[in-house]
Design a protein around this motif. Structure first.
Motif, PDB file in Angstrom:
ATOM      1  N   UNK A  93       0.808  -1.217   0.000  1.00  0.00           N
ATOM      2  CA  UNK A  93       0.000   0.000   0.000  1.00  0.00           C
ATOM      3  C   UNK A  93       0.842   1.268   0.000  1.00  0.00           C
ATOM      4  N   UNK A  94       1.814   1.358   0.888  1.00  0.00           N
ATOM      5  CA  UNK A  94       2.610   2.582   0.996  1.00  0.00           C
ATOM      6  C   UNK A  94       3.345   2.883  -0.301  1.00  0.00           C
ATOM      7  N   UNK A  95       3.943   1.866  -0.896  1.00  0.00           N
ATOM      8  CA  UNK A  95       4.692   2.059  -2.142  1.00  0.00           C
ATOM      9  C   UNK A  95       3.784   2.528  -3.260  1.00  0.00           C
ATOM     10  N   UNK A  96       2.587   1.955  -3.339  1.00  0.00           N
ATOM     11  CA  UNK A  96       1.640   2.345  -4.380  1.00  0.00           C
ATOM     12  C   UNK A  96       1.208   3.793  -4.223  1.00  0.00           C
ATOM     13  N   UNK A  97       0.832   4.172  -3.010  1.00  0.00           N
ATOM     14  CA  UNK A  97       0.346   5.539  -2.774  1.00  0.00           C
ATOM     15  C   UNK A  97       1.447   6.560  -3.054  1.00  0.00           C
ATOM     16  N   UNK A  98       2.632   6.303  -2.543  1.00  0.00           N
ATOM     17  CA  UNK A  98       3.742   7.247  -2.747  1.00  0.00           C
ATOM     18  C   UNK A  98       4.169   7.302  -4.212  1.00  0.00           C
ATOM     19  N   UNK A  99       4.193   6.146  -4.871  1.00  0.00           N
ATOM     20  CA  UNK A  99       4.593   6.131  -6.277  1.00  0.00           C
ATOM     21  C   UNK A  99       3.673   6.972  -7.143  1.00  0.00           C
ATOM     22  N   UNK A 100       2.376   6.865  -6.904  1.00  0.00           N
ATOM     23  CA  UNK A 100       1.422   7.663  -7.667  1.00  0.00           C
ATOM     24  C   UNK A 100       1.534   9.146  -7.309  1.00  0.00           C
ATOM     25  N   UNK A 118      -4.983  -2.840   8.974  1.00  0.00           N
ATOM     26  CA  UNK A 118      -3.805  -2.428   9.734  1.00  0.00           C
ATOM     27  C   UNK A 118      -3.607  -0.919   9.751  1.00  0.00           C
ATOM     28  N   UNK A 119      -3.864  -0.271   8.638  1.00  0.00           N
ATOM     29  CA  UNK A 119      -3.532   1.143   8.495  1.00  0.00           C
ATOM     30  C   UNK A 119      -4.760   2.046   8.628  1.00  0.00           C
ATOM     31  N   UNK A 120      -4.502   3.277   9.048  1.00  0.00           N
ATOM     32  CA  UNK A 120      -5.507   4.320   9.022  1.00  0.00           C
ATOM     33  C   UNK A 120      -5.276   5.202   7.815  1.00  0.00           C
ATOM     34  N   UNK A 121      -5.451   6.512   8.005  1.00  0.00           N
ATOM     35  CA  UNK A 121      -5.310   7.425   6.867  1.00  0.00           C
ATOM     36  C   UNK A 121      -3.904   7.990   6.740  1.00  0.00           C
ATOM     37  N   UNK A 122      -3.061   7.762   7.732  1.00  0.00           N
ATOM     38  CA  UNK A 122      -1.703   8.289   7.650  1.00  0.00           C
ATOM     39  C   UNK A 122      -0.961   7.788   6.432  1.00  0.00           C
ATOM     40  N   UNK A 123      -1.202   6.563   6.052  1.00  0.00           N
ATOM     41  CA  UNK A 123      -0.496   5.979   4.917  1.00  0.00           C
ATOM     42  C   UNK A 123      -0.913   6.621   3.593  1.00  0.00           C
ATOM     43  N   UNK A 124      -2.051   7.342   3.616  1.00  0.00           N
ATOM     44  CA  UNK A 124      -2.528   8.039   2.420  1.00  0.00           C
ATOM     45  C   UNK A 124      -2.068   9.495   2.369  1.00  0.00           C
TER      46      UNK A 124
END
Length: 322
Positions: A93-100, A118-124
């Motif tokens: 998830x993190x790699x996808x969001x940051x890559x885009x 596992x994650x909330x909104x911080x990862x977005x």
């Protein structure tokens, strides 16, 4: 979902349904969760404009649950969708969001919702910095990736995490999926997810091990043999308060019967499957869960300290085991 209609900066999608508040939805990816949730949104007239599916299994699932929806690459989905649902594995998830975000693909006003427990909104956050609206939604359900899962969403508890200003949007999305939303704090999500994984995933492992024991012991139809017992135990565990469940707990540990526990360990260590292999994983699980139960029944004074010590000795690994 009409709350989003006031945001004129959201990506437009003229082909979305005619009902007010209908959105153009993009699904990344067509795994067991994404395809089912996409199908559920489609059932309430949101338009799924595209789905990302790489593996053959994902493509077959997309064809079955989202017939007629084009399979698109990730960037095209993000470019066209008003709501992007990220149903990818947690570690991706993190790699996808940051890559885009690095490519500047997230858009102002675009709803970005992930389905990770596992994650909330911080990862977005990388998407939010570009103006997207971050939402986290996790159905407390196991998915097989079949059409029957859509019906099982009805009444399903769904954990939602979002900024206060857009929390109603996350809650409305859960309702449209058929679920019962409840607000979950960002920092509570890892423990929440651990509870679900421990209860559901490990339950499957436990039942599988019990069936393997019966099979190795020569009992045919292990699942049918266990069904009434496990069904009653699960029903009690979920419907009675913890004190009542522990008070009514049966079995050798609850009685402090160390001799029986010792005989269980010896029997499990002696078993072999149909290929002649030992059941070491089963023995390890039995020991761990029996020790956990020992602590619980001792803490609730079902057994004495001396009985608990006898049980711990019976459960201790032996140098000559196996």
């Amino acid at each position: 979902m009409s709350e989003t209609s006031a945001n004129s900066s959201a990506p437009s999608n003229a082909s979305a349904g005619s009902r007010p508040g209908r959105l153009g939805v993009g699904i990344i990816s067509a795994g067991r969760v994404g395809a089912v949730l996409g199908s559920a949104l489609r059932a309430v007239d949101h338009q799924v404009i595209g789905v990302h599916a790489v593996s053959e299994a994902s493509r077959e699932r997309a064809e079955a649950l989202l017939p007629g929806v084009p399979v698109l690459d990730v960037e095209e989905i993000v470019e066209r969708a008003e709501l992007v649902m990220l149903a990818v594995p947690d570690d991706a998830l993190a790699t996808l969001v940051k890559g885009l975000a690095d490519l500047g693909r997230w858009q102002p006003g675009q709803l970005v919702v992930h389905t990770s427990g596992r994650y909330g909104i911080g990862i977005l956050e990388p998407a939010r910095r570009l103006g997207a609206i971050p939402l986290a939604l996790h159905p407390a359900m196991t998915f097989g990736g079949f059409s029957t899962d859509v019906a099982r969403l009805t009444g399903c508890p769904m954990a939602v995490t979002a900024p206060d200003a857009v929390l109603p949007i996350a809650q409305a999305l859960a309702v449209e999926l058929g679920g019962e939303p409840f607000v979950l704090a960002e920092d509570a999500r890892p423990a929440y997810h651990a509870a679900l994984a421990h209860g559901a995933n490990h339950l499957v492992t436990l039942v599988d091990q019990a069936v393997r024991i019966l099979t190795a012991a020569g009992v045919e139809g292990g699942a049918a043999t266990l069904g009434p017992l496990l069904g009653a135990a699960l029903d009690r565990a979920l419907t009675e308060d913890a004190d009542s469940v522990l008070t009514g707990l049966t079995g050798p540990v609850s009685r402090g019967d160390a001799g029986t526990v010792r005989s269980h360990i010896e029997a499990l260590e002696a078993l072999r499957d149909d290929e002649g292999r030992g059941l070491e994983d089963v023995v390890d699980t039995y020991r761990a869960l029996a020790l956990a139960t020992t602590r619980r029944v001792k803490d609730t004074r079902r057994i004495t300290g001396a009985q608990a010590e006898d049980l711990r000795e019976a459960l201790a690994p032996r140098d000559d085991a196996g």
